[in-house]
Each structure stands twice: as C-alpha cells, then as structure tokens.
Scaffold this active site. Sequence first.
Site, PDB file in Angstrom:
ATOM      1  N   SER A  13       0.687  -1.177  -0.133  1.00 22.06           N
ATOM      2  CA  SER A  13       0.090   0.166   0.166  1.00 22.06           C
ATOM      3  C   SER A  13       0.819   1.319   0.119  1.00 22.06           C
ATOM      4  O   SER A  13       0.335   2.384  -0.752  1.00 22.06           O
ATOM      5  CB  SER A  13      -1.156  -0.045   1.150  1.00 22.06           C
ATOM      6  OG  SER A  13      -0.365   0.162   2.426  1.00 22.06           O
ATOM      7  N   ARG A  65      22.241 -14.679   3.169  1.00 18.68           N
ATOM      8  CA  ARG A  65      22.046 -13.214   2.945  1.00 18.68           C
ATOM      9  C   ARG A  65      22.947 -12.650   1.983  1.00 18.68           C
ATOM     10  O   ARG A  65      22.582 -12.076   1.113  1.00 18.68           O
ATOM     11  CB  ARG A  65      22.123 -12.403   4.232  1.00 18.68           C
ATOM     12  CG  ARG A  65      21.575 -11.350   3.993  1.00 18.68           C
ATOM     13  CD  ARG A  65      21.291 -10.319   5.475  1.00 18.68           C
ATOM     14  NE  ARG A  65      22.231 -10.315   6.287  1.00 18.68           N
ATOM     15  CZ  ARG A  65      22.570  -9.433   7.391  1.00 18.68           C
ATOM     16  NH1 ARG A  65      21.135  -9.159   8.018  1.00 18.68           N
ATOM     17  NH2 ARG A  65      23.393  -9.419   8.047  1.00 18.68           N
ATOM     18  N   HIS A 109       9.006   3.349   8.522  1.00 18.79           N
ATOM     19  CA  HIS A 109       8.624   2.394   9.664  1.00 18.79           C
ATOM     20  C   HIS A 109       7.346   2.774  10.484  1.00 18.79           C
ATOM     21  O   HIS A 109       7.367   4.210  10.959  1.00 18.79           O
ATOM     22  CB  HIS A 109       9.860   2.437  10.582  1.00 18.79           C
ATOM     23  CG  HIS A 109      10.000   1.573  11.743  1.00 18.79           C
ATOM     24  ND1 HIS A 109      10.020   0.283  11.608  1.00 18.79           N
ATOM     25  CD2 HIS A 109       9.628   1.801  12.925  1.00 18.79           C
ATOM     26  CE1 HIS A 109       9.906  -0.325  12.971  1.00 18.79           C
ATOM     27  NE2 HIS A 109       9.463   0.811  13.823  1.00 18.79           N
ATOM     28  N   THR A 141      20.629   3.241   7.609  1.00 15.29           N
ATOM     29  CA  THR A 141      21.938   3.032   8.202  1.00 15.29           C
ATOM     30  C   THR A 141      21.985   1.586   8.567  1.00 15.29           C
ATOM     31  O   THR A 141      21.061   0.659   8.483  1.00 15.29           O
ATOM     32  CB  THR A 141      22.461   3.722   9.438  1.00 15.29           C
ATOM     33  OG1 THR A 141      21.213   3.283  10.541  1.00 15.29           O
ATOM     34  CG2 THR A 141      22.070   5.362   9.092  1.00 15.29           C
TER      35      THR A 141
HETATM   36  C1  GRF Z   1       3.934  -0.787   6.740  1.00 12.94           C
HETATM   37  O1  GRF Z   1       3.096  -0.384   7.970  1.00 12.94           O
HETATM   38  C2  GRF Z   1       5.436  -0.314   7.092  1.00 12.94           C
HETATM   39  O2  GRF Z   1       5.497   0.695   7.548  1.00 12.94           O
HETATM   40  C3  GRF Z   1       5.883  -1.666   7.311  1.00 12.94           C
HETATM   41  O3  GRF Z   1       5.177  -2.834   6.913  1.00 12.94           O
HETATM   42  C4  GRF Z   1       3.997  -2.438   6.309  1.00 12.94           C
HETATM   43  C5  GRF Z   1       3.938  -2.453   5.065  1.00 12.94           C
HETATM   44  O4  GRF Z   1       2.488  -2.080   4.529  1.00 12.94           O
HETATM   45  N1  GRF Z   1       7.268  -1.805   7.135  1.00 12.94           N
HETATM   46  P1  GRF Z   1       2.418  -1.977   2.847  1.00 12.94           P
HETATM   47  O5  GRF Z   1       3.139  -3.194   2.108  1.00 12.94           O
HETATM   48  O6  GRF Z   1       3.045  -0.795   2.495  1.00 12.94           O
HETATM   49  O7  GRF Z   1       0.925  -2.093   2.512  1.00 12.94           O
END
Ligand code: GRF
Length: 215
Positions: A13, A65, A109, A141
């Site tokens: 989203s 990784r 975040h 970072t």
């Molecule tokens: C969002 O809350 C983002 O901040 C977190 O994961 C969620 C992802 O949502 N890291 P979307 O995939 O952008 O809908």
Amino acid sequence: MKRVAILISGRGSNMAALISAVRDGKIDATLVGVISNRADAAGLAIAAREGVATQVVEHRAYSDRATFEVELGRAIDALEPDLIVLAGFMRVLSAAFVERYAGRLMNIHPSLLPAYPGLHTHRKALEDGVRIHGCTVHFVTATVDHGPIVAQGAVAVRDDDNEASLAARVLDVEHAILSHAVRWFCADRLVIGGGAVRVKQGRADVPALIVPLAE
Ligand code: GRF
C-alpha cells in the site's frame, strides 16, 4: 528527473501511494521498477496494473544473505535508481549493502523512531499506553530502523484502539509522509548532516501531518 526504485515484501500500500503520487504529478520522478523478495507479494499485481516494471528476487532461493544481496544489488543497479525506497520490505540488509546505497536508501517504519524499532510496533505502543504513536521515514543505516529522519507523522491513540485500528490510522499517515519524503528527495531538497536531515525551504509544506490535533 530522479529515478526511483521501490522494494516491497507484501501488500504494497505504501508503494501504491507512491505510484499514485507520481502518476498525479505530485512527485516529479520516474518509477523505474518494483522489486519484491517474495513472489506472492500482493503489491506486485498492483504495480503491474499501474504499468510499473516488477521483478522478484526471492530471498529463499539463496543459501545465505550475502548471495541474496548480490542478486538484489544486481537487480537494483540494473534500474540505475537515484533513490531506493523500502516500502514494507521485510528483510534486514547487511551493513555493506546499506553502505553501498548510503544517502539514497529510504525506509518507512510504523512507529515514531527511535521508539519501537523492529516488529509489532502497534502492539507495543498499546501495551505501553502511549498517547501518541505514528510513523517515520528515514534514511537507512547499518542499524535496523535507525538513521537520519526525513519525516514523521503522529496519530493520537484512542482508548478503544486495538492493534488493527491503530495500524490502519498510522498507515494512512505512512502513505502521506512517504510521498512527501520522496517528493523532497526528488526535488533535491534533502540535506543529510550530523545524523539529521534538513529540508531545504523547510517542512512548512507538510504542516498538519506532523502534529495532527489530538482527539
Ligand atoms: C507498513 O506498516 C510499513 O511501515 C511496514 O510494513 C507495512 C507495509 O505495508 N514496514 P504495505 O506493504 O506498504 O501496505
């Protein structure tokens, strides 16, 4: 015009909000591609429908990784992006990888960093009884969910909130601040210095998001 690549892992989203903002002329940028580390990410179909190139670099296909990051780096570099946006990209990236893209790797975040790095941010906020919660866009970072902050948006926590209701209100704000942050970057308005970010010409074009009225 700046070239922007978006990395996702799921619903997409935030990515969709960026695609709309570019399509509507609110961000002056070219979206050069969406890369997902999961083939089943719902956001891939949204991007494809919007005419944005997609690719999958499936982390599970690589034994470690480092090998995954080699392929991911290859996919990113082929797009020649000026900015790489982690929009719900749920893999931790190594210090070396982050360093390679320093100053052009942005993350959204769902908390007011430095509070609540990591997962389950809404649950933790409710458990702690905080009255203000929100989200942060920051440059990435080597430390997870840490780095120079570009934009934050806050919501008031309601007495009857649960994890889902709080997450939904924060998500709306995520979409808004991410679009502003990317717009600023693409207009060359962001200056990183001493661990903080200055926005040239100020942040005044984003007044209400930063401190919405408490209810
Ligand atoms: C969002 O809350 C983002 O901040 C977190 O994961 C969620 C992802 O949502 N890291 P979307 O995939 O952008 O809908």
